[in-house]
Motif scaffolding. Sequence first.
Motif, PDB file in Angstrom:
ATOM      1  N   ALA A 127      43.416  50.900  46.625  1.00  0.00           N
ATOM      2  CA  ALA A 127      43.510  51.555  45.322  1.00  0.00           C
ATOM      3  C   ALA A 127      44.291  50.627  44.397  1.00  0.00           C
ATOM      4  O   ALA A 127      45.151  49.867  44.864  1.00  0.00           O
ATOM      5  CB  ALA A 127      44.222  52.893  45.477  1.00  0.00           C
ATOM      6  N   PRO A 128      43.996  50.604  43.115  1.00  0.00           N
ATOM      7  CA  PRO A 128      43.091  51.498  42.389  1.00  0.00           C
ATOM      8  C   PRO A 128      41.639  51.026  42.334  1.00  0.00           C
ATOM      9  O   PRO A 128      40.854  51.600  41.581  1.00  0.00           O
ATOM     10  CB  PRO A 128      43.707  51.504  40.997  1.00  0.00           C
ATOM     11  CG  PRO A 128      44.228  50.101  40.833  1.00  0.00           C
ATOM     12  CD  PRO A 128      44.748  49.720  42.193  1.00  0.00           C
ATOM     13  N   VAL A 129      41.266  49.974  43.098  1.00  0.00           N
ATOM     14  CA  VAL A 129      39.863  49.570  43.104  1.00  0.00           C
ATOM     15  C   VAL A 129      39.021  50.714  43.659  1.00  0.00           C
ATOM     16  O   VAL A 129      38.062  51.172  43.020  1.00  0.00           O
ATOM     17  CB  VAL A 129      39.657  48.294  43.934  1.00  0.00           C
ATOM     18  CG1 VAL A 129      38.185  47.865  43.868  1.00  0.00           C
ATOM     19  CG2 VAL A 129      40.564  47.175  43.461  1.00  0.00           C
ATOM     20  N   ASN A 130      39.377  51.198  44.841  1.00  0.00           N
ATOM     21  CA  ASN A 130      38.733  52.387  45.391  1.00  0.00           C
ATOM     22  C   ASN A 130      39.472  53.633  44.928  1.00  0.00           C
ATOM     23  O   ASN A 130      40.693  53.612  44.727  1.00  0.00           O
ATOM     24  CB  ASN A 130      38.703  52.311  46.919  1.00  0.00           C
ATOM     25  CG  ASN A 130      37.654  51.337  47.415  1.00  0.00           C
ATOM     26  OD1 ASN A 130      36.497  51.401  47.007  1.00  0.00           O
ATOM     27  ND2 ASN A 130      38.047  50.426  48.309  1.00  0.00           N
ATOM     28  N   SER A 168      48.012  39.811  41.133  1.00  0.00           N
ATOM     29  CA  SER A 168      48.900  39.123  42.060  1.00  0.00           C
ATOM     30  C   SER A 168      48.541  39.622  43.448  1.00  0.00           C
ATOM     31  O   SER A 168      47.852  40.650  43.580  1.00  0.00           O
ATOM     32  CB  SER A 168      50.369  39.407  41.727  1.00  0.00           C
ATOM     33  OG  SER A 168      50.646  40.799  41.790  1.00  0.00           O
ATOM     34  N   PRO A 169      48.954  38.940  44.500  1.00  0.00           N
ATOM     35  CA  PRO A 169      48.539  39.357  45.850  1.00  0.00           C
ATOM     36  C   PRO A 169      48.782  40.837  46.117  1.00  0.00           C
ATOM     37  O   PRO A 169      49.914  41.326  46.050  1.00  0.00           O
ATOM     38  CB  PRO A 169      49.399  38.467  46.756  1.00  0.00           C
ATOM     39  CG  PRO A 169      49.623  37.233  45.954  1.00  0.00           C
ATOM     40  CD  PRO A 169      49.776  37.710  44.536  1.00  0.00           C
ATOM     41  N   GLY A 170      47.679  41.560  46.352  1.00  0.00           N
ATOM     42  CA  GLY A 170      47.766  42.976  46.662  1.00  0.00           C
ATOM     43  C   GLY A 170      47.900  43.889  45.467  1.00  0.00           C
ATOM     44  O   GLY A 170      47.892  45.115  45.624  1.00  0.00           O
ATOM     45  N   GLN A 171      48.018  43.338  44.265  1.00  0.00           N
ATOM     46  CA  GLN A 171      48.176  44.139  43.059  1.00  0.00           C
ATOM     47  C   GLN A 171      46.948  43.992  42.172  1.00  0.00           C
ATOM     48  O   GLN A 171      46.682  42.908  41.647  1.00  0.00           O
ATOM     49  CB  GLN A 171      49.432  43.713  42.297  1.00  0.00           C
ATOM     50  CG  GLN A 171      50.720  43.863  43.091  1.00  0.00           C
ATOM     51  CD  GLN A 171      51.013  45.305  43.437  1.00  0.00           C
ATOM     52  OE1 GLN A 171      50.879  46.211  42.604  1.00  0.00           O
ATOM     53  NE2 GLN A 171      51.424  45.544  44.682  1.00  0.00           N
ATOM     54  N   TRP A 172      46.212  45.077  42.024  1.00  0.00           N
ATOM     55  CA  TRP A 172      44.962  45.044  41.285  1.00  0.00           C
ATOM     56  C   TRP A 172      45.093  45.797  39.962  1.00  0.00           C
ATOM     57  O   TRP A 172      45.802  46.810  39.878  1.00  0.00           O
ATOM     58  CB  TRP A 172      43.852  45.686  42.103  1.00  0.00           C
ATOM     59  CG  TRP A 172      43.426  44.892  43.300  1.00  0.00           C
ATOM     60  CD1 TRP A 172      44.089  44.787  44.493  1.00  0.00           C
ATOM     61  CD2 TRP A 172      42.242  44.101  43.428  1.00  0.00           C
ATOM     62  NE1 TRP A 172      43.392  43.986  45.356  1.00  0.00           N
ATOM     63  CE2 TRP A 172      42.251  43.552  44.740  1.00  0.00           C
ATOM     64  CE3 TRP A 172      41.168  43.815  42.581  1.00  0.00           C
ATOM     65  CZ2 TRP A 172      41.231  42.727  45.208  1.00  0.00           C
ATOM     66  CZ3 TRP A 172      40.151  42.996  43.040  1.00  0.00           C
ATOM     67  CH2 TRP A 172      40.188  42.463  44.342  1.00  0.00           C
TER      68      TRP A 172
END
Length: 286
Positions: A127-130, A168-172
Amino acid sequence: MAPFHGVTGAPAQVHPWAPAGVSSELFESHAAFDPRTGDLYFVRSSKSFSGWRILTSHCNGKAWSTPAPAPFAANGTEADPWFTPDGKSIYFISTRATGSQKSRDLDIWRADRAEDGHWKPAERLPAPVNSDEAEWFPRLAPDGWLYFGSNRPGGFGKNDIWRAREASPGQWIVENAGPAINTAGNEYEPLPSPDGKRLILMADGGLYESRMTPNGWSPRAKLGPEVNVNGSEIGALFSPSGNSLMFARDTGEPKSGEFFVWQPQGQEAWPPTCGVSPRQATSARR
């Protein structure tokens, strides 16, 4: 690469692509070709377009092999495969987290290739992509934005086109793709061109095109009647050059979903042939 709807002259003919063993009486759609192996990945479902599964077929030099489950397959519904141009990753949607057949449980997953060429275990994007709603058709643009469809809250209507980027890594970060392509209706499938200058989208009524401008995506324009025959056109795929477009259409009985290819810029050697294609055989008999 000229925009498809801007091509002048007589419309380019759309022709079927129905290789033996791949084409069946069921519904075939959403083709993807592995850039490293040339293998064909696609979705097969019932004639009513349900029970989606990703299958793969290999050209043995003479014909496409009998389609088999994708090597990363899991329980549930799975669809919409797409390879990164370097072949290192494949994106798809799946309900494997629940194993259900409900489309609301569809999430975006990615499998990466190991050094030996095998696929590593697939990982669900965070999340928040999914979201708690369905995600559709993940396609990565050259500029790094991951485009997809979703009926999550906050859009302009029903399903909308969204895009996500790993800041950033893991932050969408996730944002709506905007009113030029989204409406109060349904927009499901976004396909950026290989150069990132065009966007094909499947929405209510078939396939549309938008172009990138200095101010973002232009208002979408519906592709012509040579492509949009009955509004069922789905699962678009660009050739690597961006000059050809493959898609599926529900042709009704006696079959169902079938692949078609449109080459408005002129013929090119795509999709990949395996042995002698039906078109080549027909030409040879003339």
